[in-house]
Design an enzyme around this catalytic site. Structure first.
Site, PDB file in Angstrom:
ATOM      1  N   GLY A 154       0.819  -1.207   0.000  1.00  0.00           N
ATOM      2  CA  GLY A 154       0.000   0.000   0.000  1.00  0.00           C
ATOM      3  C   GLY A 154       0.852   1.257   0.000  1.00  0.00           C
ATOM      4  O   GLY A 154       2.060   1.216   0.253  1.00  0.00           O
ATOM      5  N   CYS A 155       0.221   2.372  -0.321  1.00  0.00           N
ATOM      6  CA  CYS A 155       0.952   3.635  -0.422  1.00  0.00           C
ATOM      7  C   CYS A 155       1.383   4.134   0.948  1.00  0.00           C
ATOM      8  O   CYS A 155       2.524   4.549   1.142  1.00  0.00           O
ATOM      9  CB  CYS A 155       0.109   4.672  -1.148  1.00  0.00           C
ATOM     10  SG  CYS A 155      -1.573   4.850  -0.526  1.00  0.00           S
ATOM     11  N   TYR A 156       0.457   4.120   1.910  1.00  0.00           N
ATOM     12  CA  TYR A 156       0.843   4.537   3.258  1.00  0.00           C
ATOM     13  C   TYR A 156       1.969   3.668   3.785  1.00  0.00           C
ATOM     14  O   TYR A 156       2.909   4.140   4.421  1.00  0.00           O
ATOM     15  CB  TYR A 156      -0.346   4.416   4.214  1.00  0.00           C
ATOM     16  CG  TYR A 156      -1.320   5.558   4.191  1.00  0.00           C
ATOM     17  CD1 TYR A 156      -0.901   6.864   4.429  1.00  0.00           C
ATOM     18  CD2 TYR A 156      -2.678   5.342   3.971  1.00  0.00           C
ATOM     19  CE1 TYR A 156      -1.814   7.924   4.446  1.00  0.00           C
ATOM     20  CE2 TYR A 156      -3.590   6.393   3.988  1.00  0.00           C
ATOM     21  CZ  TYR A 156      -3.158   7.684   4.226  1.00  0.00           C
ATOM     22  OH  TYR A 156      -4.059   8.710   4.247  1.00  0.00           O
ATOM     23  N   THR A 157       1.844   2.365   3.522  1.00  0.00           N
ATOM     24  CA  THR A 157       2.781   1.448   4.149  1.00  0.00           C
ATOM     25  C   THR A 157       4.159   1.534   3.510  1.00  0.00           C
ATOM     26  O   THR A 157       5.168   1.518   4.216  1.00  0.00           O
ATOM     27  CB  THR A 157       2.213   0.025   4.074  1.00  0.00           C
ATOM     28  OG1 THR A 157       1.673  -0.190   2.772  1.00  0.00           O
ATOM     29  CG2 THR A 157       1.093  -0.121   5.076  1.00  0.00           C
ATOM     30  N   THR A 159       5.482   4.122   2.372  1.00  0.00           N
ATOM     31  CA  THR A 159       6.062   5.367   2.872  1.00  0.00           C
ATOM     32  C   THR A 159       6.464   5.263   4.333  1.00  0.00           C
ATOM     33  O   THR A 159       7.426   5.895   4.769  1.00  0.00           O
ATOM     34  CB  THR A 159       5.039   6.511   2.677  1.00  0.00           C
ATOM     35  OG1 THR A 159       4.465   6.402   1.377  1.00  0.00           O
ATOM     36  CG2 THR A 159       5.692   7.875   2.825  1.00  0.00           C
TER      37      THR A 159
END
Lengths: 351, 351, 351, 351
Positions: A154-157, A159
């Site tokens: 995922g994008c949050y993860t 980052t």
């Protein structure tokens, strides 16, 4: 002599991660897009759905059932979680030769119990779940090269994991008590027509959402706990920011005994010194989302906190590139044996 | 065998057209950036000024006087108008072998009287002004190939000339009475720190400016009059829109006798059918600035007006690409004998 | 002695014009909101739908059928066109004492044929259509005072009629050949969840829409033709701009014989010299949408065009205030005999 | 009988807090603006600087030396810190009858040593500094009523102190280890023309700044330490968000022994139950900046963290209203004996 091109299918091409895959792959020298699916928009051209592709020669949108799998080498799956696991299971049973890069959350969690807890139902493709490799390239590069099914993170993860895991592993920060205050651009929510995502509901203001219960937290738990060798429960608070792209994570951590911000910085610069898509800023500098818009980079900084024994880590990615489709292409490059940076060298679009 | 790379200098690299040239040229396979100038920021690295270039190996910013001209094949000049003519004169006297693509307004007007009228002073390099070729590739390609000094057109004018000139030449529209209602993103105003360009003064609102007296009008006069064979005085009203990039021109015209919107559309589709960077939409469709952001395309549409005998033309470009640095690279490709599209095939970044 | 307060109902309170009515009326000293309807959200509180009203004491959202009409003095109708005419017919039959200010397009066109042509079906309440008064206060103030049913004008039309009609009537401009290039903020499209109105589809870019066929054109035809005494067919092109509020109209006109821009300007300043909500800028100055955001003002400017015998008129309103709910309250003040500016004196919110 | 109006001066009227004071005071029923100063723009009208005030009758901008202090009852000082202390000292020596509400940081810190440490020079008006009252109304209402010189709090600090101090005082949270992740709109930086505040540098992206060394931290130290009865050192990280107005503070805290999120929530709802400008949301709900734009409200929420023994507090204000000019007017109302909410009842402007 012309090299053979790999034949690529994109499942779910009418969403934003789908269009971003097309943007990247249409100019990739070693691939050819042979199938684009979008069940509800089947029959339309990709230019009907994304007019910026109006001059490209692309296959028409079709349903998943219409794809000629025998003529596909690798498929990207950009479908909603939940249905994804069934689609991929079906495709890989019919065409086991296919390499699959999945952009949904369906195969990211190793623990079926964690999946069930966060997603509210038992996993429907447990064997594939066990087979899947977590596609965070900088941490799992060797496994990815050999994989058939890759769970793109995922994008949050992406980052929030890349600046933290090397520090936990090195003992430079304490894994307990981590606070991740994350900010996201609006494309992170996809292209579905919801009142809460209307221009007038999002522009010129901001708010937190999913406080203390966002599903990406499960990936953080998994990777932080793996790095620490024990169960870690971070605080993770996402916010919606009026920008199209970009994830920005401000991470508050206790340093390990006798460790200062300069040490923390040194661990990261050493760890990432050969990585083409990671940029660790000089100590004390902070990134901006603008530095990565449209590019596959993650940029991170380290600042000493004013509370003694604490450090602030800040990292940013473009959620559609390094946080989704760019990382997916990076995974594809590994799986297909191409140079890892091929087709991914776009510089950030700023201003 | 490796091909030799052309050696490129960028004068005025700290502005937005400068950074956009770096974005494009850093990934161009046939050039090498050997000099970057920025008089007030000389001594800094390009990454100090534009941190998105932090992982690139680029020359330091220097003053114009520090450039080793003997080792430069082509220079882009992205300096303010007025001073540009003196700098280019000086450089070409010292190093006449250099090809020069000028992004300022200094060499765009053929008529010294028009220059003096619009810019308030006599031109300081009249010989060069006569030598310069107007770098609107789709109209002047053959002249550009042979040129030494190219006057890269303005962003408004590129967007407003390309849909209009073929129609005037074909007699499909009347050149008299043209109304060009133009809208611009904020990068069109450059990177100078002015109160009127602050975020809070520009966001979430809009306004017209330079009504009936914007300097780009002089280029429209010149090219429309040339196409018509007589003096043409269009109305041109620019507006500032809260977006970073993009020019959007809505053009109201009378059609020629017996000419309908479908005829107008046919003239444009025929005229541009082989152009890689021009996309004429199907009759009745209108472009969005999003279709061109970050790309070198111009997209245009034709709609029948409800007033009989009138037509509406709509065109859009990214002011920093086709409206400035992209077109400049397109000119460079012509001058240096490279394929015209080399390094310019980026697709639009949307969303 | 306390004055009695008028009892107000708002039909369709869950949309943006509904919430804007609440914003204005909740602080209006002479009214009390006694009913709020929202069929699909009936049962919720207004603060569930618009949390900024969390500290106000407001009635719960109910269905239209639940309203106790006998205890309502005046109703605002902020429902979609088409259904509105049937709702209002039903309400006024049941409770003929009620004054009604309708914000939809249903009662704006005097000519049933024009209604049918633009809206695709015969009008369902022809008697009321004939009774209704067009609620453009500065032009129809006296009729409004005596009206029972007021058709509140559209946002585009308010902005484009007020600067033009006095000039046509005075012979200062030619009514033929008018070009209205209009720009709108996104609230103009309401709160319905459509892909094309998502933040990511609207931000940082722009486009025209409804070119040559937007329904508001019918109102322009009607009012311009009435002023001219003959059929007038203007060109009208709306554009969607990334801002929440604001209409901006750039109007291109031929001046009458012997009339200059200064004459045009004088006609407008004279015509509007006593109007509290009209601000005519000094000759040559242009408005910004920021000057009116959140206020009930229309601001307009006049600039001489560079084509001889032509003039450019520029006007702006907040589409939710003077272009909708503010003008509706202005109409209410007239109908109920309150001072016209009561509750409408908010200054623009800028920055 | 008409009540006498208080005569008000605004020093520094050409900045955003100055214009916001005019927006609020021009419609305040008990005051009259008698002087507006702006040293560099003296001689201009306020409408030259902020055209939205074009229809108001306002005094011309003058220099501070031109103000007739004998005819002023209360002055707002919206000047840069540093010079402010000298200006206020001079004015109060010449006209000791004047009540002064200062919006700068000059008189906020009680401890001269802290001032010197954060601002880099000794305070120039130490007696006044000791006299000044910290104008955070909800905490210091009684002192403010009797004060002559009020130090209006900063926007970040208002937003971060109000949800925290009652909890520290009640022992509901631990004052140690507080993390305040704050986000600000761009007006927080004022109207000065800096490259970093240009539209193109701020829009569609975000970044942290002043990490671990922002000057507002000194106010947090002061008020948190006062509440705790010992020295408290919070972590405070501000971020610049692409929105005009709004402060959003996400605050991570350890709860006191045996205290849960519901207890934390109860302390806040009790503490603020009679406050007109404080809205505590139901437990688990989070505010949006949109709920307060243009209004004097602070809205706050409480969410249980997933880390046991921790709580997340979220609060938001409009930095120009409750975070600056609105709170200043609230202070004025107290000092002049007006009802506290007079002129401050505007509802939020959303959308």
């Amino acid at each position: 002599m012309t090299e053979t091109k790999a034949r690529i299918a994109i499942l779910g091409a009418s969403g934003y991660t789908g269009s971003e895959l097309v943007r990247l792959l249409a100019r990739h020298p070693r691939v050819e897009i042979v199938a684009l699916t979008a069940d509800r928009k089947a029959g339309q051209s990709m230019a009907d759905v994304f007019p910026q592709f109006g001059k490209l020669a692309l296959p028409k949108l079709v349903t998943i059932d219409e794809v000629a799998w025998a003529h596909v080498d690798l498929a990207f799956c950009a479908l909603p979680h939940g249905t994804t696991q069934q689609v991929i299971k079906r495709v890989l049973e019919a065409a086991p030769h296919i390499k699959m890069v999945d952009l949904s959350a369906d195969f990211r969690l190793r623990d079926p119990g964690a999946y069930e807890q966060w997603y509210g139902h038992a996993h429907q493709a447990l064997e594939l779940q066990q087979e899947a490799v977590y596609g965070l390239v900088e941490l799992y590069r060797d496994d990815i090269r050999k994989a058939r099914l890759i769970a793109n993170p995922g994008c949050y993860t992406t980052t929030a994991i890349l600046p933290v895991v090397p520090l936990i592993e090195a003992g430079a920060i304490e894994p307990e008590g981590l606070v991740i205050d994350a900010k996201s651009g609006v494309t992170g929510a996809g292209r579905s027509a919801k009142e809460s995502l209307l221009y007038t509901e999002v522009t010129d203001g901001m708010h937190a959402y999913g406080v203390a219960n966002h599903r990406h937290t499960a990936e953080l738990d998994q990777e932080y706990s793996k790095a620490a060798g024990r169960t870690i429960v971070p605080s993770f608070t996402p916010h919606l920011i009026p920008m199209s792209r970009g994830i920005y994570a401000t991470i508050y951590a206790k340093t390990g005994a006798g460790v200062g911000a300069a040490d923390v910085h040194r661990v990261l610069t050493d760890f990432y010194k050969s990585e083409p898509f990671v940029h660790v800023l000089p100590l004390g500098q902070v990134p901006q989302t603008r530095f990565v818009k449209g590019s596959n980079m993650i940029v991170m900084g380290v600042v000493a906190d004013r509370q003694p024994g604490r450090v602030i880590l800040i990292s940013t990615t473009d959620n559609l590139v390094k946080g989704a489709s760019g990382q997916a292409v990076q995974n594809m490059n590994l799986v297909l044996g191409f140079p890892e940076t091929l087709g991914l060298e776009q510089l950030a679009l700023f201003p």
